[in-house]
Design a protein around this motif. Sequence first.
Motif, mmCIF file in Angstrom:
data_model
loop_
_atom_site.group_PDB
_atom_site.id
_atom_site.type_symbol
_atom_site.label_atom_id
_atom_site.label_comp_id
_atom_site.label_asym_id
_atom_site.label_seq_id
_atom_site.Cartn_x
_atom_site.Cartn_y
_atom_site.Cartn_z
ATOM 1 N N ILE A 1 0.874 4.184 -3.288
ATOM 2 C CA ILE A 1 0.533 5.606 -3.298
ATOM 3 C C ILE A 1 1.554 6.442 -4.063
ATOM 4 O O ILE A 1 1.327 7.630 -4.314
ATOM 5 C CB ILE A 1 0.357 6.166 -1.869
ATOM 6 N N PRO B 1 -7.260 3.499 1.723
ATOM 7 C CA PRO B 1 -7.056 3.295 0.282
ATOM 8 C C PRO B 1 -8.361 3.297 -0.515
ATOM 9 O O PRO B 1 -9.367 2.735 -0.078
ATOM 10 C CB PRO B 1 -6.378 1.934 0.214
ATOM 11 N N THR B 2 -8.315 3.917 -1.661
ATOM 12 C CA THR B 2 -9.441 3.849 -2.586
ATOM 13 C C THR B 2 -9.417 2.487 -3.275
ATOM 14 O O THR B 2 -8.473 1.703 -3.099
ATOM 15 C CB THR B 2 -9.319 4.951 -3.655
ATOM 16 N N ARG C 1 -3.188 10.228 -2.651
ATOM 17 C CA ARG C 1 -3.572 8.869 -2.286
ATOM 18 C C ARG C 1 -3.248 8.618 -0.819
ATOM 19 O O ARG C 1 -2.398 9.284 -0.241
ATOM 20 C CB ARG C 1 -2.845 7.835 -3.156
ATOM 21 N N SER C 2 -3.907 7.639 -0.242
ATOM 22 C CA SER C 2 -3.679 7.304 1.161
ATOM 23 C C SER C 2 -3.466 5.802 1.311
ATOM 24 O O SER C 2 -4.191 5.001 0.710
ATOM 25 C CB SER C 2 -4.877 7.748 2.014
ATOM 26 N N VAL D 1 -6.231 2.221 -5.276
ATOM 27 C CA VAL D 1 -5.024 1.931 -4.490
ATOM 28 C C VAL D 1 -5.021 0.476 -4.026
ATOM 29 O O VAL D 1 -3.980 -0.194 -4.054
ATOM 30 C CB VAL D 1 -4.921 2.888 -3.283
ATOM 31 N N ASN E 1 2.064 9.574 -6.369
ATOM 32 C CA ASN E 1 1.118 10.643 -6.036
ATOM 33 C C ASN E 1 0.734 10.571 -4.566
ATOM 34 O O ASN E 1 -0.429 10.343 -4.225
ATOM 35 C CB ASN E 1 -0.125 10.538 -6.932
ATOM 36 N N ARG F 1 0.831 -1.212 0.000
ATOM 37 C CA ARG F 1 0.000 0.000 0.000
ATOM 38 C C ARG F 1 0.859 1.253 0.000
ATOM 39 O O ARG F 1 0.533 2.242 -0.661
ATOM 40 C CB ARG F 1 -0.930 0.000 1.222
#
Length: 251
Positions: free
Chosen positions: A210, A222-223, A217-218, A226, A213, A206
């Motif tokens: 990210i 996470p999206t 992003r986190s 991600v 970027n 993870r």
Amino acid sequence: MAKPSTKKDPKKKTPAKKKKKSLFWWIGVMPVIAVRWGMRFIVVVAMMVILAVGLYVVINPPTTAYIISEGLRLGSVRREWRDFETISAHMPRAIVAAEDANFCNHWGFDMDAIRDALAKGGRRGASTLSQQTVKNAYLWHGRNWTRKAMEAVITPVVEAFWSKRRILEVYMNIAEFDEGVFGVGAASQWYFGVDAKDLSLTQASRLAAILPNPKGRSASRPTNFVQKRARSIASGAQTIRVDGRSACFEG
């Protein structure tokens, strides 16, 4: 008393007057002067590059231009240097799988990736981890031909002086993982509350996902994008371990 003679000694020559250099003479000699100073400039720059690169073989980069600028903008930054052996083995594999799968097989430039990027009209990046490390450690961010030219000059020198393990170690300690969060040591605590040596494959993947970027992003929230990218990176990290593409930094 005899007066001193004022006659000129015929044997004594009168100093010849220096001839004034003509415009044509200057036009002819200027290229030679320019070449000489150009060569001196190149030698000085080469020595400075070698000194800067050689210094970081044994000394950890205290900071970077980008970290300084972000520190001034934000007031402070989070950063904790961690030696390679104190970072989970999952992290370097994940970074390589995400950013530069052929890291162990090139000398700083991935020619296949460059040709592929050119074939696709430059829409796909071809920057290697070595190039990114040079940019982060010595140069500045942003798309700029001057920076790219300097990056192209310094990268082979870094490859010649540093081991692949050292390149990865420096990269993992100066890369940005969130706004004002630099290096895996700070990022592992910031996102997961764990020490860098205890990162799991999922967590390491993870963090790698990210990039490039980190501000958008986190790793902790996470999206779907991600998460999907992290799963792909985790699979790639296991693959490069099995097929030997991680051997240059795990030996």
